[in-house]
Write a protein that holds these residues in place. Structure first.
Motif, PDB file in Angstrom:
ATOM      1  N   TYR A 390     -24.169 -12.738  49.512  1.00 22.03           N
ATOM      2  CA  TYR A 390     -25.107 -11.918  48.737  1.00 22.03           C
ATOM      3  C   TYR A 390     -26.420 -12.659  48.500  1.00 22.03           C
ATOM      4  CZ  TYR A 390     -21.025  -8.986  47.903  1.00 22.03           C
ATOM      5  OH  TYR A 390     -19.932  -8.183  48.074  1.00 22.03           O
ATOM      6  N   VAL A 391     -26.313 -13.945  48.172  1.00 26.10           N
ATOM      7  CA  VAL A 391     -27.513 -14.741  47.924  1.00 26.10           C
ATOM      8  C   VAL A 391     -28.243 -15.025  49.232  1.00 26.10           C
ATOM      9  CG1 VAL A 391     -28.342 -17.029  47.219  1.00 26.10           C
ATOM     10  CG2 VAL A 391     -26.743 -15.780  45.777  1.00 26.10           C
ATOM     11  N   ILE A 392     -27.505 -15.455  50.268  1.00 23.08           N
ATOM     12  CA  ILE A 392     -28.129 -15.780  51.558  1.00 23.08           C
ATOM     13  C   ILE A 392     -28.851 -14.574  52.121  1.00 23.08           C
ATOM     14  CG2 ILE A 392     -27.675 -16.446  53.936  1.00 23.08           C
ATOM     15  CD1 ILE A 392     -27.418 -18.727  51.973  1.00 23.08           C
ATOM     16  N   ASP A 393     -28.196 -13.410  52.122  1.00 19.58           N
ATOM     17  CA  ASP A 393     -28.814 -12.218  52.690  1.00 19.58           C
ATOM     18  C   ASP A 393     -29.996 -11.742  51.854  1.00 19.58           C
ATOM     19  OD1 ASP A 393     -26.954 -12.329  54.666  1.00 19.58           O
ATOM     20  OD2 ASP A 393     -25.690 -10.704  53.900  1.00 19.58           O
ATOM     21  N   ALA A 394     -29.993 -12.046  50.540  1.00 14.98           N
ATOM     22  CA  ALA A 394     -31.127 -11.685  49.701  1.00 14.98           C
ATOM     23  C   ALA A 394     -32.342 -12.538  50.062  1.00 14.98           C
ATOM     24  CB  ALA A 394     -30.789 -11.859  48.223  1.00 14.98           C
ATOM     25  N   ILE A 395     -32.098 -13.771  50.505  1.00 14.84           N
ATOM     26  CA  ILE A 395     -33.208 -14.660  50.885  1.00 14.84           C
ATOM     27  C   ILE A 395     -33.699 -14.296  52.278  1.00 14.84           C
ATOM     28  CG2 ILE A 395     -33.832 -17.064  51.367  1.00 14.84           C
ATOM     29  CD1 ILE A 395     -31.736 -17.843  49.232  1.00 14.84           C
ATOM     30  N   ALA A 396     -32.793 -14.225  53.252  1.00 13.77           N
ATOM     31  CA  ALA A 396     -33.162 -13.840  54.623  1.00 13.77           C
ATOM     32  C   ALA A 396     -31.899 -13.676  55.440  1.00 13.77           C
ATOM     33  CB  ALA A 396     -34.070 -14.877  55.266  1.00 13.77           C
ATOM     34  N   THR A 397     -31.986 -12.828  56.455  1.00 12.18           N
ATOM     35  CA  THR A 397     -30.848 -12.604  57.336  1.00 12.18           C
ATOM     36  C   THR A 397     -31.097 -13.282  58.674  1.00 12.18           C
ATOM     37  OG1 THR A 397     -31.782 -10.540  58.179  1.00 12.18           O
ATOM     38  CG2 THR A 397     -30.404 -10.399  56.211  1.00 12.18           C
ATOM     39  N   THR A 398     -30.109 -13.165  59.570  1.00 18.67           N
ATOM     40  CA  THR A 398     -30.223 -13.827  60.875  1.00 18.67           C
ATOM     41  C   THR A 398     -31.074 -13.029  61.867  1.00 18.67           C
ATOM     42  OG1 THR A 398     -28.173 -12.756  61.581  1.00 18.67           O
ATOM     43  CG2 THR A 398     -27.995 -14.958  60.629  1.00 18.67           C
ATOM     44  N   ASP A 399     -31.313 -11.769  61.587  1.00 21.34           N
ATOM     45  CA  ASP A 399     -31.978 -10.937  62.592  1.00 21.34           C
ATOM     46  C   ASP A 399     -33.417 -10.565  62.240  1.00 21.34           C
ATOM     47  OD1 ASP A 399     -31.364  -9.375  60.465  1.00 21.34           O
ATOM     48  OD2 ASP A 399     -30.302  -7.810  61.578  1.00 21.34           O
ATOM     49  N   GLU A 400     -33.994 -11.178  61.178  1.00 20.02           N
ATOM     50  CA  GLU A 400     -35.371 -10.839  60.840  1.00 20.02           C
ATOM     51  C   GLU A 400     -36.035 -11.997  60.090  1.00 20.02           C
ATOM     52  OE1 GLU A 400     -36.154  -7.964  57.797  1.00 20.02           O
ATOM     53  OE2 GLU A 400     -34.229  -8.303  56.808  1.00 20.02           O
ATOM     54  N   TRP A 401     -37.347 -12.094  60.297  1.00 20.01           N
ATOM     55  CA  TRP A 401     -38.151 -13.013  59.482  1.00 20.01           C
ATOM     56  C   TRP A 401     -38.536 -12.269  58.211  1.00 20.01           C
ATOM     57  CZ3 TRP A 401     -38.968 -18.083  60.277  1.00 20.01           C
ATOM     58  CH2 TRP A 401     -38.771 -18.598  61.553  1.00 20.01           C
ATOM     59  N   ARG A 402     -38.297 -12.892  57.076  1.00 17.78           N
ATOM     60  CA  ARG A 402     -38.683 -12.279  55.813  1.00 17.78           C
ATOM     61  C   ARG A 402     -39.854 -13.058  55.233  1.00 17.78           C
ATOM     62  NH1 ARG A 402     -33.781 -10.705  52.343  1.00 17.78           N
ATOM     63  NH2 ARG A 402     -33.570  -9.409  54.203  1.00 17.78           N
ATOM     64  N   THR A 403     -40.958 -12.376  54.963  1.00 12.14           N
ATOM     65  CA  THR A 403     -42.179 -13.035  54.495  1.00 12.14           C
ATOM     66  C   THR A 403     -42.262 -12.995  52.976  1.00 12.14           C
ATOM     67  OG1 THR A 403     -43.339 -12.380  56.519  1.00 12.14           O
ATOM     68  CG2 THR A 403     -44.694 -13.081  54.650  1.00 12.14           C
ATOM     69  N   TYR A 404     -42.591 -14.164  52.417  1.00 11.18           N
ATOM     70  CA  TYR A 404     -42.712 -14.296  50.968  1.00 11.18           C
ATOM     71  C   TYR A 404     -44.128 -14.742  50.596  1.00 11.18           C
ATOM     72  CZ  TYR A 404     -37.612 -14.092  50.403  1.00 11.18           C
ATOM     73  OH  TYR A 404     -36.299 -13.703  50.393  1.00 11.18           O
ATOM     74  N   LYS A 405     -44.636 -14.130  49.557  1.00 11.84           N
ATOM     75  CA  LYS A 405     -45.882 -14.600  48.957  1.00 11.84           C
ATOM     76  C   LYS A 405     -45.520 -15.642  47.902  1.00 11.84           C
ATOM     77  CE  LYS A 405     -50.034 -13.121  46.437  1.00 11.84           C
ATOM     78  NZ  LYS A 405     -50.962 -13.872  47.291  1.00 11.84           N
ATOM     79  N   ILE A 406     -46.251 -16.776  47.898  1.00 12.96           N
ATOM     80  CA  ILE A 406     -45.977 -17.865  46.967  1.00 12.96           C
ATOM     81  C   ILE A 406     -46.945 -17.753  45.802  1.00 12.96           C
ATOM     82  CG2 ILE A 406     -45.759 -20.363  46.711  1.00 12.96           C
ATOM     83  CD1 ILE A 406     -45.635 -20.462  49.821  1.00 12.96           C
ATOM     84  N   VAL A 407     -46.407 -17.586  44.603  1.00 17.56           N
ATOM     85  CA  VAL A 407     -47.237 -17.402  43.415  1.00 17.56           C
ATOM     86  C   VAL A 407     -46.925 -18.515  42.418  1.00 17.56           C
ATOM     87  CG1 VAL A 407     -47.864 -15.847  41.537  1.00 17.56           C
ATOM     88  CG2 VAL A 407     -47.167 -14.907  43.764  1.00 17.56           C
ATOM     89  N   PRO A 408     -47.913 -19.367  42.065  1.00 25.92           N
ATOM     90  CA  PRO A 408     -47.656 -20.381  41.038  1.00 25.92           C
ATOM     91  C   PRO A 408     -47.525 -19.714  39.677  1.00 25.92           C
ATOM     92  CG  PRO A 408     -49.958 -20.409  41.665  1.00 25.92           C
ATOM     93  CD  PRO A 408     -49.280 -19.423  42.586  1.00 25.92           C
ATOM     94  N   THR A 409     -46.567 -20.161  38.887  1.00 29.31           N
ATOM     95  CA  THR A 409     -46.336 -19.534  37.581  1.00 29.31           C
ATOM     96  C   THR A 409     -46.527 -20.490  36.417  1.00 29.31           C
ATOM     97  OG1 THR A 409     -43.958 -20.007  37.737  1.00 29.31           O
ATOM     98  CG2 THR A 409     -44.706 -17.875  38.562  1.00 29.31           C
ATOM     99  N   SER A 410     -46.653 -21.781  36.674  1.00 30.88           N
ATOM    100  CA  SER A 410     -46.919 -22.732  35.596  1.00 30.88           C
ATOM    101  C   SER A 410     -47.596 -23.959  36.172  1.00 30.88           C
ATOM    102  CB  SER A 410     -45.622 -23.129  34.871  1.00 30.88           C
ATOM    103  OG  SER A 410     -44.776 -23.852  35.741  1.00 30.88           O
ATOM    104  N   GLY A 411     -48.094 -24.829  35.296  1.00 34.23           N
ATOM    105  CA  GLY A 411     -48.873 -25.966  35.731  1.00 34.23           C
ATOM    106  C   GLY A 411     -50.337 -25.564  35.844  1.00 34.23           C
ATOM    107  N   THR A 412     -51.089 -26.244  36.696  1.00 33.07           N
ATOM    108  CA  THR A 412     -52.503 -25.927  36.896  1.00 33.07           C
ATOM    109  C   THR A 412     -52.727 -25.556  38.354  1.00 33.07           C
ATOM    110  OG1 THR A 412     -53.180 -28.174  37.501  1.00 33.07           O
ATOM    111  CG2 THR A 412     -53.092 -27.648  35.149  1.00 33.07           C
ATOM    112  N   SER A 413     -53.909 -25.021  38.649  1.00 39.02           N
ATOM    113  CA  SER A 413     -54.213 -24.667  40.033  1.00 39.02           C
ATOM    114  C   SER A 413     -54.239 -25.913  40.913  1.00 39.02           C
ATOM    115  CB  SER A 413     -55.561 -23.944  40.115  1.00 39.02           C
ATOM    116  OG  SER A 413     -56.593 -24.741  39.562  1.00 39.02           O
ATOM    117  N   MET A 414     -54.624 -27.061  40.341  1.00 40.10           N
ATOM    118  CA  MET A 414     -54.631 -28.300  41.105  1.00 40.10           C
ATOM    119  C   MET A 414     -53.237 -28.888  41.249  1.00 40.10           C
ATOM    120  SD  MET A 414     -57.559 -29.244  42.344  1.00 40.10           S
ATOM    121  CE  MET A 414     -57.596 -31.031  42.487  1.00 40.10           C
ATOM    122  N   SER A 415     -52.365 -28.619  40.264  1.00 42.40           N
ATOM    123  CA  SER A 415     -51.030 -29.231  40.289  1.00 42.40           C
ATOM    124  C   SER A 415     -49.994 -28.257  39.750  1.00 42.40           C
ATOM    125  CB  SER A 415     -51.045 -30.519  39.457  1.00 42.40           C
ATOM    126  OG  SER A 415     -49.813 -31.202  39.576  1.00 42.40           O
TER     127      SER A 415
END
Length: 445
Positions: A390-415
C-alpha cells in the motif's frame, strides 16, 4: 679637443650629482624622531576615536585543515577603553557567555611601526588569542596588530597580526555595536547554508558554506571532464552580506564582495552578476551520496489518499506475521547514482528492509520516481506482499514514473529543513520528509 670635452662633461655631471645628494637631517625631518612617533600615534588615536559607534574588527584565526576563519567583533573605543559585544563566538566561552559586553584597556605602541595592543584581558577577545591554551597553541590568534594604513576617507583601517602576520581590518560601523554584531551573526545563523549553488559565467556550481570555519567552498573540476575539486575561500560577515578575504576567480570573473538579495534568498555580486542561490530542491534527492546527513525521514503522510493507504498497511500487517509494532523508522537514502532506496528499520540487522526506486530530476523543484519491483531484507519473506504494497504503490509503481513537486515547509529558503512531496497527478497523495535523519523514532507515534 673631443677628449677634453668628454672629460669636462663627465666632471660637470658628477659635480651636479654630488651636489644633489648632499642631504642633512634637517632637510627632510623638521622634528625629532620621538616627537614624530608621538604624532603618528596621536593621529591613529584620532581616527580610532572619531566614530560615534565604533569599529567592526575582522581578524583571522588559523584552523585545522581549512583556510583561516575570519572572526567578526564589534568594538567601540574611547580614550582609554575598548568595549567588545556579545556574539556567536563569545556564546561558546565559559563564564562570560551571557554577558552583553566586556570592557578592557588598549594602547598604541611603537615596535617597528605602530602597534595596536589590547592590553588587559578581555574575556570575549583574548580567549581565542590565548597562546597558553595547551590544546592548540599553534592555532591561537593575535591580540597585537601592526597598523599599516587607513583609507583616505578614514573609514577602514588595515593591518596584520604582529605574531602570525595574518590580515587584520577594521571597518567604521554606521550603527551601534550590539546591533552590528547581531546582524553580522545573523548571516551565519540564517543565510549560510551547508548546501547551496554558485552561479557565474552561465555555470551553476555546487557550493557550501562551512560557517563554523568561515569558509566558502566551491566544488567543480579544474579541467573539463576532470574530477570535482574543492576550492576554499575565507569570508567575513558584513551586516548585509559577505566579503571574501580570498577573492573568487572563476572564468575571468573576480568576486570580492556579495550582498544579500532584497528577498534575502541568496547573495549577488552587482559588479559581475555572480550569485549564490538556494540549492535546487531536486538535488537534495538526486545528487547526494549515501551519507547520514542526506537521509530523509518520511513520518507524516499529509494527503488524505496517502493516509488511507498507510492505514491499510497497518491493518494488513496486524493480520500478518510481521506486526506494525516492529516498524521503527522509514528513510529515503539518495545514492547519487540514479537510485533512491526506501529503507525500513535502518541499523536493525536482519530487520532492515530495502525497497529501491529509480529517480530522475524533472526540474529545479521536481523529481520522478519508479519502483524497481525488488526488495532486500534478511527476513526470509517479503513484507511488500504482507501489506507494505500500500505504501510502495502510493509512492510509485513499477510501470510508471510518478512526478512529485517538492515544496519546502519549514526552515528558510536558503536552508530548508523539511520537504513535502506532492504527487502532481493526485495532490491528495503527499508525504512530508524531514532532513538530517540520524536516529530511530517510534514509527506510529
Amino acid at each position: 679637443m673631443k677628449k677634453i670635452f668628454n672629460i669636462l662633461a663627465w666632471g660637470t655631471m658628477a659635480a651636479s650629482m654630488l651636489t644633489s645628494c648632499q642631504m642633512m637631517e634637517d632637510d627632510v625631518f623638521d622634528i625629532d624622531p620621538a616627537t614624530r612617533q608621538d604624532n603618528w600615534m596621536a593621529d591613529y588615536r584620532r581616527v580610532f576615536n572619531n566614530n560615534e559607534y565604533g569599529w567592526a574588527l575582522y581578524t583571522d584565526n588559523p584552523t585545522y585543515g581549512r583556510h583561516p576563519a575570519v572572526y567578526t567583533y564589534a568594538v567601540r573605543f574611547d580614550q582609554d577603553y575598548c568595549t567588545f559585544y556579545n556574539s556567536l563566538s563569545t556564546r561558546r566561552i565559559p563564564n562570560v557567555s551571557t554577558l552583553d559586553s566586556i570592557q578592557s584597556t588598549y594602547s598604541f605602541k611603537m615596535d617597528n611601526g605602530i602597534v595596536l595592543s589590547f592590553d588587559t584581558y578581555n574575556g570575549f577577545f583574548h580567549y581565542y588569542a590565548d597562546q597558553s591554551q595547551y590544546f592548540a597553541q599553534d592555532l591561537q590568534a593575535d591580540f597585537e596588530f601592526c597598523l599599516d594604513r587607513y583609507s583616505e576617507n578614514e573609514d577602514t583601517i588595515f593591518g596584520r597580526g604582529k605574531t602570525k602576520q595574518l590580515p587584520f581590518m577594521m571597518i567604521k560601523m554606521k550603527l551601534p555595536g550590539d546591533e552590528y554584531q547581531r546582524l553580522s551573526d545573523e548571516i551565519t545563523d540564517t543565510y549560510s547554508p551547508y548546501d547551496c549553488a554558485f552561479v557565474c559565467a552561465g555555470d551553476t556550481v555546487q557550493a557550501r558554506f562551512l560557517s563554523g570555519y568561515q569558509n566558502f567552498m566551491l566544488i567543480y573540476p579544474d579541467k573539463e571532464d576532470g574530477p570535482k575539486v574543492e576550492h576554499l575561500y575565507s569570508y567575513g560577515n558584513l551586516v548585509d552580506g559577505i566579503y571574501l578575504l580570498e577573492n573568487i576567480e572563476y572564468k575571468g570573473h573576480i568576486i570580492k564582495e556579495m550582498k544579500l538579495t532584497e528577498e534575502k534568498d541568496g547573495y549577488v555580486d552587482h559588479l559581475t552578476g555572480a550569485r549564490i542561490i538556494p540549492r535546487p530542491y531536486a538535488d537534495y534527492f538526486v545528487d547526494d551520496a549515501d551519507s547520514y546527513d542526506d537521509r530523509f525521514f518520511g513520518y507524516s503522510c499529509l494527503g488524505t489518499y496517502t493516509q488511507g493507504e498507510w492505514d491499510k498497511m497497518r491493518t494488513a500487517l496486524n493480520n500478518s506475521k510481521y506486526k506494525p509494532t516492529n516498524l521503527y523508522s522509514i528513510t529515503f537514502n539518495p545514492d547519487g547514482k540514479g537510485k533512491t532506496v526506501l529503507t525500513v528499520n535502518m541499523w536493525y540487522g536482519n530487520g532492515e528492509i530495502h525497497f529501491p526506486f529509480e529517480i530522475k530530476k524533472m526540474g529545479m523543484d521536481r523529481i520522478a520516481l519508479k519502483y524497481t519491483g525488488t526488495e532486500h531484507s534478511g527476513l526470509g519473506y517479503t513484507i511488500y506482499d504482507l501489506g507494505f504494497k500500500y505504501v510502495i504503490d502510493a509512492i510509485a509503481t513499477t510501470d510508471e514514473w510518478r512526478t512529485y513537486k517538492i515544496v519546502p515547509t519549514s526552515g528558510t529558503s536558503m536552508s530548508p529543513s523539511e520537504f513535502q512531496l506532492v504527487d502532481e497527478s493526485n495532490p491528495d497523495n503527499s508525504i512530508l520528509f524531514k532532513r538530517y535523519f540520524r536516529y530511530y523514532y517510534g514509527f506510529w507515534d
